[in-house]
Write an enzyme that holds these catalytic residues in place. Structure first.
Site, PDB file in Angstrom:
ATOM      1  N   ASP A  59     -10.812  61.899 -48.553  1.00  0.00           N
ATOM      2  CA  ASP A  59     -11.873  61.836 -49.123  1.00  0.00           C
ATOM      3  C   ASP A  59     -11.857  63.354 -49.934  1.00  0.00           C
ATOM      4  O   ASP A  59     -11.447  64.362 -49.572  1.00  0.00           O
ATOM      5  CB  ASP A  59     -13.368  62.083 -48.323  1.00  0.00           C
ATOM      6  CG  ASP A  59     -14.526  62.353 -49.275  1.00  0.00           C
ATOM      7  OD1 ASP A  59     -15.203  61.183 -49.511  1.00  0.00           O
ATOM      8  OD2 ASP A  59     -14.872  63.648 -49.591  1.00  0.00           O
ATOM      9  N   ASN A  67     -17.895  65.309 -61.395  1.00  0.00           N
ATOM     10  CA  ASN A  67     -18.913  64.463 -62.351  1.00  0.00           C
ATOM     11  C   ASN A  67     -20.023  65.287 -62.870  1.00  0.00           C
ATOM     12  O   ASN A  67     -20.284  65.046 -64.020  1.00  0.00           O
ATOM     13  CB  ASN A  67     -19.510  63.240 -61.390  1.00  0.00           C
ATOM     14  CG  ASN A  67     -18.264  62.212 -61.254  1.00  0.00           C
ATOM     15  OD1 ASN A  67     -17.500  62.035 -62.093  1.00  0.00           O
ATOM     16  ND2 ASN A  67     -18.356  61.637 -60.005  1.00  0.00           N
ATOM     17  N   ASP A  76     -13.147  60.046 -63.356  1.00  0.00           N
ATOM     18  CA  ASP A  76     -12.411  58.854 -63.510  1.00  0.00           C
ATOM     19  C   ASP A  76     -10.866  59.253 -63.559  1.00  0.00           C
ATOM     20  O   ASP A  76      -9.780  58.861 -63.031  1.00  0.00           O
ATOM     21  CB  ASP A  76     -12.425  57.966 -64.716  1.00  0.00           C
ATOM     22  CG  ASP A  76     -13.944  57.429 -64.352  1.00  0.00           C
ATOM     23  OD1 ASP A  76     -14.348  57.292 -63.378  1.00  0.00           O
ATOM     24  OD2 ASP A  76     -14.296  56.485 -65.353  1.00  0.00           O
ATOM     25  N   ASP A 102     -15.190  57.976 -54.055  1.00  0.00           N
ATOM     26  CA  ASP A 102     -13.830  59.143 -53.846  1.00  0.00           C
ATOM     27  C   ASP A 102     -13.267  58.841 -52.450  1.00  0.00           C
ATOM     28  O   ASP A 102     -12.639  59.704 -52.081  1.00  0.00           O
ATOM     29  CB  ASP A 102     -14.392  60.552 -54.255  1.00  0.00           C
ATOM     30  CG  ASP A 102     -15.593  61.021 -53.434  1.00  0.00           C
ATOM     31  OD1 ASP A 102     -16.208  60.219 -52.900  1.00  0.00           O
ATOM     32  OD2 ASP A 102     -15.315  62.240 -53.030  1.00  0.00           O
TER      33      ASP A 102
END
Length: 197
Positions: A59, A67, A76, A102
């Site tokens: 993770d 973001n 992305d 993620d």
């Protein structure tokens, strides 16, 4: 001839649909379904032949901040780069894939306990060394990893190992991230994670 050609086209389209059903569209890695199908077969083989079987949950640390600060396009880019690092550290005999968001999963076989931690630590360090530039700002991210394993007879289900690796991942996160946590042998499905002699 036309009938044969139509059958070939149908077969090709079916193969494409099957590939799409097993692939994460953003990263081109196997998706959850593909990993589960592959892992279930390998886990039966591990129980039958006695080789180590490892599930690694990964993770990205502080991914939400990317973001929020730089936009989803930047997110992305990060996900795709992490996918490349995973692929570069995964042997052809193993599998890595994206579970969603993620969160990523690796399944690794035929590696002893000492070396699984070394292997994942090397991956963690390689990822931590990656740098990105978004809007003139240089950023880097770390990742946390949780590992659960099995060898012996009477294999647990793959889902049980995933849940165990997930627990180890949260323990790694609680340390502040950028950490590899191996599931405690006492919590492992018997006789998982015992020293291989």
């Amino acid at each position: 001839c036309r009938t044969v050609e139509l059958h070939r086209e149908i077969d090709a389209k079916n193969r494409l649909l099957e590939a799409l059903a097993h692939t994460d569209s953003m990263t081109d890695l196997p998706n959850r379904r593909a990993i589960e199908d592959w892992a279930d077969r390998q886990l039966r083989g591990a129980a039958r032949h006695g080789f180590p079987f490892w599930v690694v949950q990964a993770d990205l640390d502080s991914f939400k901040e990317i973001n929020d600060s730089h936009g989803h396009d930047a997110g992305d880019v990060v996900l795709k780069r992490f996918s490349e690092v995973l692929k570069g550290n995964t042997r052809a005999s193993d599998i890595c894939g994206r579970m969603g968001g993620d969160e990523f999963l690796l399944v690794i076989t035929h590696v002893e306990k000492h070396y699984i931690q070394v292997t994942i630590n090397r991956l963690r360090e390689e990822w931590a060394a990656c740098e990105f530039e978004f809007g003139g700002i240089r950023v880097s991210l770390t990742a946390s990893f949780g590992i659960a394993g099995f060898w012996g007879k009477g294999a647990p289900t793959f889902q049980a190992l995933v849940a165990q690796a997930d627990k180890a991942l949260y323990a790694a996160k609680r340390t502040g991230g950028n950490h590899v946590e191996v599931s405690d042998p006492t919590e492992a499905p018997t006789p998982a994670l015992q020293p291989h002699r």
